[in-house]
Design a protein around this motif. Structure first.
Motif, PDB file in Angstrom:
ATOM      1  N   VAL A  94     -46.788  35.735  65.845  1.00 36.76           N
ATOM      2  CA  VAL A  94     -46.912  35.273  64.461  1.00 36.76           C
ATOM      3  C   VAL A  94     -45.851  35.863  63.547  1.00 36.76           C
ATOM      4  O   VAL A  94     -45.285  35.176  62.706  1.00 36.76           O
ATOM      5  CB  VAL A  94     -48.319  35.617  63.902  1.00 36.76           C
ATOM      6  N   ALA A  95     -45.564  37.159  63.686  1.00 35.95           N
ATOM      7  CA  ALA A  95     -44.807  37.895  62.675  1.00 35.95           C
ATOM      8  C   ALA A  95     -43.442  37.291  62.384  1.00 35.95           C
ATOM      9  O   ALA A  95     -43.070  37.089  61.226  1.00 35.95           O
ATOM     10  CB  ALA A  95     -44.643  39.355  63.115  1.00 35.95           C
ATOM     11  N   GLU A  96     -42.674  36.976  63.413  1.00 35.82           N
ATOM     12  CA  GLU A  96     -41.311  36.484  63.201  1.00 35.82           C
ATOM     13  C   GLU A  96     -41.315  35.188  62.400  1.00 35.82           C
ATOM     14  O   GLU A  96     -40.551  35.021  61.446  1.00 35.82           O
ATOM     15  CB  GLU A  96     -40.617  36.275  64.547  1.00 35.82           C
ATOM     16  N   VAL A  97     -42.198  34.256  62.772  1.00 39.34           N
ATOM     17  CA  VAL A  97     -42.259  32.965  62.078  1.00 39.34           C
ATOM     18  C   VAL A  97     -42.762  33.138  60.657  1.00 39.34           C
ATOM     19  O   VAL A  97     -42.229  32.559  59.711  1.00 39.34           O
ATOM     20  CB  VAL A  97     -43.174  31.993  62.853  1.00 39.34           C
ATOM     21  N   ALA A  98     -43.782  33.978  60.472  1.00 41.72           N
ATOM     22  CA  ALA A  98     -44.368  34.159  59.149  1.00 41.72           C
ATOM     23  C   ALA A  98     -43.371  34.754  58.167  1.00 41.72           C
ATOM     24  O   ALA A  98     -43.253  34.299  57.030  1.00 41.72           O
ATOM     25  CB  ALA A  98     -45.609  35.056  59.252  1.00 41.72           C
ATOM     26  N   TYR A 105     -62.110  45.374  63.321  1.00 39.45           N
ATOM     27  CA  TYR A 105     -61.393  46.169  62.324  1.00 39.45           C
ATOM     28  C   TYR A 105     -59.887  46.183  62.603  1.00 39.45           C
ATOM     29  O   TYR A 105     -59.069  46.102  61.667  1.00 39.45           O
ATOM     30  CB  TYR A 105     -61.952  47.588  62.337  1.00 39.45           C
ATOM     31  N   LEU A 106     -59.498  46.265  63.860  1.00 44.60           N
ATOM     32  CA  LEU A 106     -58.073  46.270  64.208  1.00 44.60           C
ATOM     33  C   LEU A 106     -57.387  44.966  63.825  1.00 44.60           C
ATOM     34  O   LEU A 106     -56.187  44.953  63.522  1.00 44.60           O
ATOM     35  CB  LEU A 106     -57.898  46.532  65.706  1.00 44.60           C
ATOM     36  N   THR A 107     -58.132  43.848  63.805  1.00 42.74           N
ATOM     37  CA  THR A 107     -57.527  42.575  63.395  1.00 42.74           C
ATOM     38  C   THR A 107     -57.258  42.548  61.892  1.00 42.74           C
ATOM     39  O   THR A 107     -56.488  41.704  61.429  1.00 42.74           O
ATOM     40  CB  THR A 107     -58.424  41.375  63.766  1.00 42.74           C
ATOM     41  N   TYR A 108     -57.882  43.443  61.124  1.00 39.61           N
ATOM     42  CA  TYR A 108     -57.627  43.527  59.684  1.00 39.61           C
ATOM     43  C   TYR A 108     -56.337  44.275  59.373  1.00 39.61           C
ATOM     44  O   TYR A 108     -55.834  44.204  58.248  1.00 39.61           O
ATOM     45  CB  TYR A 108     -58.768  44.263  58.968  1.00 39.61           C
ATOM     46  N   TRP A 109     -55.827  45.021  60.357  1.00 38.61           N
ATOM     47  CA  TRP A 109     -54.707  45.926  60.099  1.00 38.61           C
ATOM     48  C   TRP A 109     -53.455  45.643  60.910  1.00 38.61           C
ATOM     49  O   TRP A 109     -52.352  45.999  60.473  1.00 38.61           O
ATOM     50  CB  TRP A 109     -55.144  47.371  60.387  1.00 38.61           C
ATOM     51  N   PHE A 110     -53.584  45.009  62.084  1.00 35.84           N
ATOM     52  CA  PHE A 110     -52.439  44.890  62.979  1.00 35.84           C
ATOM     53  C   PHE A 110     -52.214  43.446  63.412  1.00 35.84           C
ATOM     54  O   PHE A 110     -53.159  42.744  63.787  1.00 35.84           O
ATOM     55  CB  PHE A 110     -52.642  45.765  64.219  1.00 35.84           C
ATOM     56  N   PRO A 111     -50.950  42.954  63.355  1.00 33.82           N
ATOM     57  CA  PRO A 111     -50.615  41.604  63.813  1.00 33.82           C
ATOM     58  C   PRO A 111     -50.810  41.473  65.313  1.00 33.82           C
ATOM     59  O   PRO A 111     -50.887  42.478  66.032  1.00 33.82           O
ATOM     60  CB  PRO A 111     -49.124  41.466  63.438  1.00 33.82           C
ATOM     61  N   PRO A 112     -50.873  40.239  65.831  1.00 32.55           N
ATOM     62  CA  PRO A 112     -51.059  40.042  67.280  1.00 32.55           C
ATOM     63  C   PRO A 112     -49.995  40.740  68.113  1.00 32.55           C
ATOM     64  O   PRO A 112     -50.291  41.240  69.204  1.00 32.55           O
ATOM     65  CB  PRO A 112     -50.965  38.520  67.434  1.00 32.55           C
ATOM     66  N   GLU A 113     -48.768  40.782  67.614  1.00 31.06           N
ATOM     67  CA  GLU A 113     -47.679  41.398  68.377  1.00 31.06           C
ATOM     68  C   GLU A 113     -47.911  42.888  68.629  1.00 31.06           C
ATOM     69  O   GLU A 113     -47.372  43.451  69.576  1.00 31.06           O
ATOM     70  CB  GLU A 113     -46.350  41.236  67.636  1.00 31.06           C
ATOM     71  N   ASN A 114     -48.681  43.538  67.766  1.00 29.41           N
ATOM     72  CA  ASN A 114     -48.928  44.979  67.884  1.00 29.41           C
ATOM     73  C   ASN A 114     -50.334  45.305  68.365  1.00 29.41           C
ATOM     74  O   ASN A 114     -50.630  46.456  68.685  1.00 29.41           O
ATOM     75  CB  ASN A 114     -48.707  45.659  66.518  1.00 29.41           C
ATOM     76  N   ASN A 128     -36.391  44.602  53.568  1.00 32.17           N
ATOM     77  CA  ASN A 128     -36.415  43.496  54.516  1.00 32.17           C
ATOM     78  C   ASN A 128     -37.832  43.340  55.030  1.00 32.17           C
ATOM     79  O   ASN A 128     -38.506  44.315  55.339  1.00 32.17           O
ATOM     80  CB  ASN A 128     -35.450  43.818  55.667  1.00 32.17           C
ATOM     81  N   GLY A 129     -38.289  42.085  55.139  1.00 30.46           N
ATOM     82  CA  GLY A 129     -39.669  41.835  55.521  1.00 30.46           C
ATOM     83  C   GLY A 129     -40.043  42.449  56.849  1.00 30.46           C
ATOM     84  O   GLY A 129     -41.095  43.063  56.990  1.00 30.46           O
ATOM     85  N   SER A 130     -39.170  42.318  57.851  1.00 29.11           N
ATOM     86  CA  SER A 130     -39.476  42.862  59.169  1.00 29.11           C
ATOM     87  C   SER A 130     -39.535  44.386  59.142  1.00 29.11           C
ATOM     88  O   SER A 130     -40.404  44.993  59.777  1.00 29.11           O
ATOM     89  CB  SER A 130     -38.422  42.411  60.179  1.00 29.11           C
ATOM     90  N   LEU A 131     -38.624  45.010  58.383  1.00 33.69           N
ATOM     91  CA  LEU A 131     -38.649  46.467  58.278  1.00 33.69           C
ATOM     92  C   LEU A 131     -39.901  46.936  57.556  1.00 33.69           C
ATOM     93  O   LEU A 131     -40.519  47.935  57.943  1.00 33.69           O
ATOM     94  CB  LEU A 131     -37.405  46.966  57.547  1.00 33.69           C
ATOM     95  N   ALA A 132     -40.292  46.217  56.496  1.00 31.36           N
ATOM     96  CA  ALA A 132     -41.503  46.578  55.761  1.00 31.36           C
ATOM     97  C   ALA A 132     -42.728  46.455  56.644  1.00 31.36           C
ATOM     98  O   ALA A 132     -43.629  47.307  56.627  1.00 31.36           O
ATOM     99  CB  ALA A 132     -41.654  45.682  54.529  1.00 31.36           C
ATOM    100  N   LEU A 133     -42.770  45.391  57.447  1.00 33.03           N
ATOM    101  CA  LEU A 133     -43.893  45.208  58.359  1.00 33.03           C
ATOM    102  C   LEU A 133     -43.925  46.335  59.389  1.00 33.03           C
ATOM    103  O   LEU A 133     -44.997  46.884  59.693  1.00 33.03           O
ATOM    104  CB  LEU A 133     -43.784  43.860  59.062  1.00 33.03           C
ATOM    105  N   LYS A 191     -47.565  46.343  52.079  1.00 32.59           N
ATOM    106  CA  LYS A 191     -48.816  45.581  52.007  1.00 32.59           C
ATOM    107  C   LYS A 191     -48.538  44.084  52.009  1.00 32.59           C
ATOM    108  O   LYS A 191     -49.258  43.302  52.654  1.00 32.59           O
ATOM    109  CB  LYS A 191     -49.587  45.952  50.745  1.00 32.59           C
ATOM    110  N   ALA A 192     -47.483  43.692  51.278  1.00 33.49           N
ATOM    111  CA  ALA A 192     -47.147  42.264  51.190  1.00 33.49           C
ATOM    112  C   ALA A 192     -46.733  41.713  52.546  1.00 33.49           C
ATOM    113  O   ALA A 192     -47.171  40.622  52.945  1.00 33.49           O
ATOM    114  CB  ALA A 192     -46.036  42.060  50.171  1.00 33.49           C
ATOM    115  N   ALA A 193     -45.892  42.443  53.276  1.00 36.66           N
ATOM    116  CA  ALA A 193     -45.439  41.982  54.589  1.00 36.66           C
ATOM    117  C   ALA A 193     -46.610  41.857  55.554  1.00 36.66           C
ATOM    118  O   ALA A 193     -46.733  40.875  56.292  1.00 36.66           O
ATOM    119  CB  ALA A 193     -44.392  42.941  55.149  1.00 36.66           C
ATOM    120  N   LEU A 194     -47.485  42.859  55.534  1.00 36.88           N
ATOM    121  CA  LEU A 194     -48.659  42.828  56.409  1.00 36.88           C
ATOM    122  C   LEU A 194     -49.578  41.666  56.031  1.00 36.88           C
ATOM    123  O   LEU A 194     -50.097  40.949  56.904  1.00 36.88           O
ATOM    124  CB  LEU A 194     -49.404  44.157  56.291  1.00 36.88           C
TER     125      LEU A 194
END
Length: 453
Positions: free
Chosen positions: A437-441, A140-149, A13-18, A224-227
């Protein structure tokens, strides 16, 4: 029953993978980033521990100490923007390692200071060497973590700030006790050992820190795909807002607001950091040493606890402006109470001020990272940090000047509180809620395809 088949043919599941991707990145990256920030902040703030020794043994006056403590930020500002733009192009691993190794060497060279002139020169060079580290990590943190995190990760990263003072205060105080060993003063041992440690951590950076999620083997393909989906969606939204180029960031009125707020925050922050050991020394009536270092660490322990909780709640409720404003109230109130109270109450008040200082900075950076992307983020974050950090130059000089002009040891604290109150007023124009972003994406572009069982 419907399963989701991932890129590798594994049900996912995309959310679980993320969620798994974010958890793995947090465990793999954040402890080392915290260590890096600990070394950075220790090497810029340990001058406060050495203040009395530099005054007595080297003859550095109050005014020259304030100039040397603050001029670090002038050198820092000069190379901040080009450094972050270089990092964006060459990668964080190599560039952050270069920064740490060079600043560690310069920090160790502080042991050779023989007077006011050499002290000011070394502090200026230290700022030049360290330029780009902090905004580089924020980018660097913007390369690895979505806004929600990102708010939670920024809060974790900021642990390095108080940890440097919690651990570094007593350790630096203990190193001062090496007075006379092998012919060196205690303050010389302190700068030498702590500078070498920073350079060694810089070397480790080359082997520990990966540049981007696509390069690591510890993320599964679907993770990687979910991120990638979420981070790409964020970049797209910012590009649609016209916030993807450095020129667009410079034209954005929000950038000026962020610079002003951060500048005022740094006046409060460094006005406390550089003088906290000296203030505690006066409250306790003893010279700066292990005991003062230990007591000076108490406010920063409180700051670690508070920062572990406050930005996380802010992120979950998506109320960054309100939680940011509460932090500023803690800073202003804590500084004012500490100026006019008995030792115990003053130290408790400093605990509130220190907690606000650390937590507010973790929340603050969610605003520009929500706003800018790509080169706009690289340049914009550097501009905010470089100009804003000049507050670190203003703070010791402003505090020393206020105390001198008003012939009072509390006048400088009042100026810090005024700066915090001005920052509080400037926050009224910040957005009340952060980007999501994450939920909509993941809804619009699910990871994998559905198969009926």
């Amino acid at each position: 029953m419907a399963d989701v088949i991932g890129m590798a043919g594994v049900p996912v599941n995309g959310s679980l993978a993320l969620g798994r991707a974010v958890s793995k990145a947090r465990l793999r990256l954040m402890p080392f980033l915290i260590l890096m920030y600990m070394m950075a902040f220790l090497d810029r703030s340990n001058v406060g521990i050495a203040k009395q020794a530099l005054h007595g043994q080297v003859g550095i006056s109050e005014g020259m100490f304030a100039l040397g403590a603050g001029i670090f930020f002038v050198g820092y500002a000069m190379f901040e923007v080009p450094s972050n733009l270089i990092l964006h192009r060459v990668g964080a691993r190599v560039w952050l390692a270069r920064i740490m190794i060079s600043w560690g060497i310069v920090a160790a060279c502080t042991m050779f200071v023989t007077g006011a002139t050499s002290f000011v020169i070394v502090r200026l060079l230290l700022g030049l060497a360290e330029a780009g580290f902090f905004p580089g990590v924020i980018l660097y943190l913007t390369y690895w973590f979505p806004p929600e995190n990102r708010g939670q990760m920024l809060g974790m990263f900021y642990f390095g700030y108080p940890l440097a003072l919690v651990i570094g205060g007593p350790v630096s105080g203990a190193l001062l006790g090496l007075e006379g060993w092998l012919g060196l003063a205690g303050w010389q041992w302190m700068f030498l050992i702590e500078g070498i440690l920073a350079a060694l951590v810089g070397v480790l950076t080359l082997f520990v820190l990966p540049d981007r999620p696509a390069e690591v083997a510890w993320l599964e393909p679907e993770e990687k795909a979910a991120l990638s989906v979420v981070l790409t969606r964020e970049l797209g939204e910012k590009a649609d807002d016209g916030s993807g180029t450095f020129a667009s960031a410079l034209r954005d009125v929000r950038l000026l607001q962020y610079v002003l707020i951060y500048f005022l925050m740094q006046i409060c922050s460094y006005g406390v950091v550089f003088y906290l050991p000296d203030q505690v020394s006066r409250l306790l009536g003893v010279k700066i040493g292990f005991l003062v270092g230990l007591v000076s660490a108490i406010p920063w322990v409180c700051a670690i606890i508070f920062t572990a909780i406050w930005p996380v709640i802010s992120q979950r409720l998506n109320l960054p402006r309100l939680f940011f404003q509460v932090c500023l109230v803690l800073i202003v109130g804590g500084i004012l109470v500490s100026a006019h109270s008995a030792p115990f109450v003053a130290i408790v008040a400093l605990c509130f001020a220190a907690s606000g200082i650390i937590a507010c900075q973790a929340i603050f950076w969610t605003f520009p990272t929500d706003r800018f992307a790509g080169l706009a983020a690289a340049g914009g974050i550097a501009v905010i940090n470089s100009i804003g950090n000049l507050g670190g130059f203003v703070a010791p000089n402003l505090r020393a000047a206020a105390d001198r002009i008003f012939h009072s040891q509390t006048a400088g604290l009042h100026t810090l509180a005024i700066a915090g109150a001005c920052a509080l007023l400037a926050t009224l124009l910040l957005p009340a809620r952060g980007r999501r972003v994450a939920e909509v994406a993941l809804r619009d572009q699910p990871i994998g395809r559905r198969r009926q069982a």
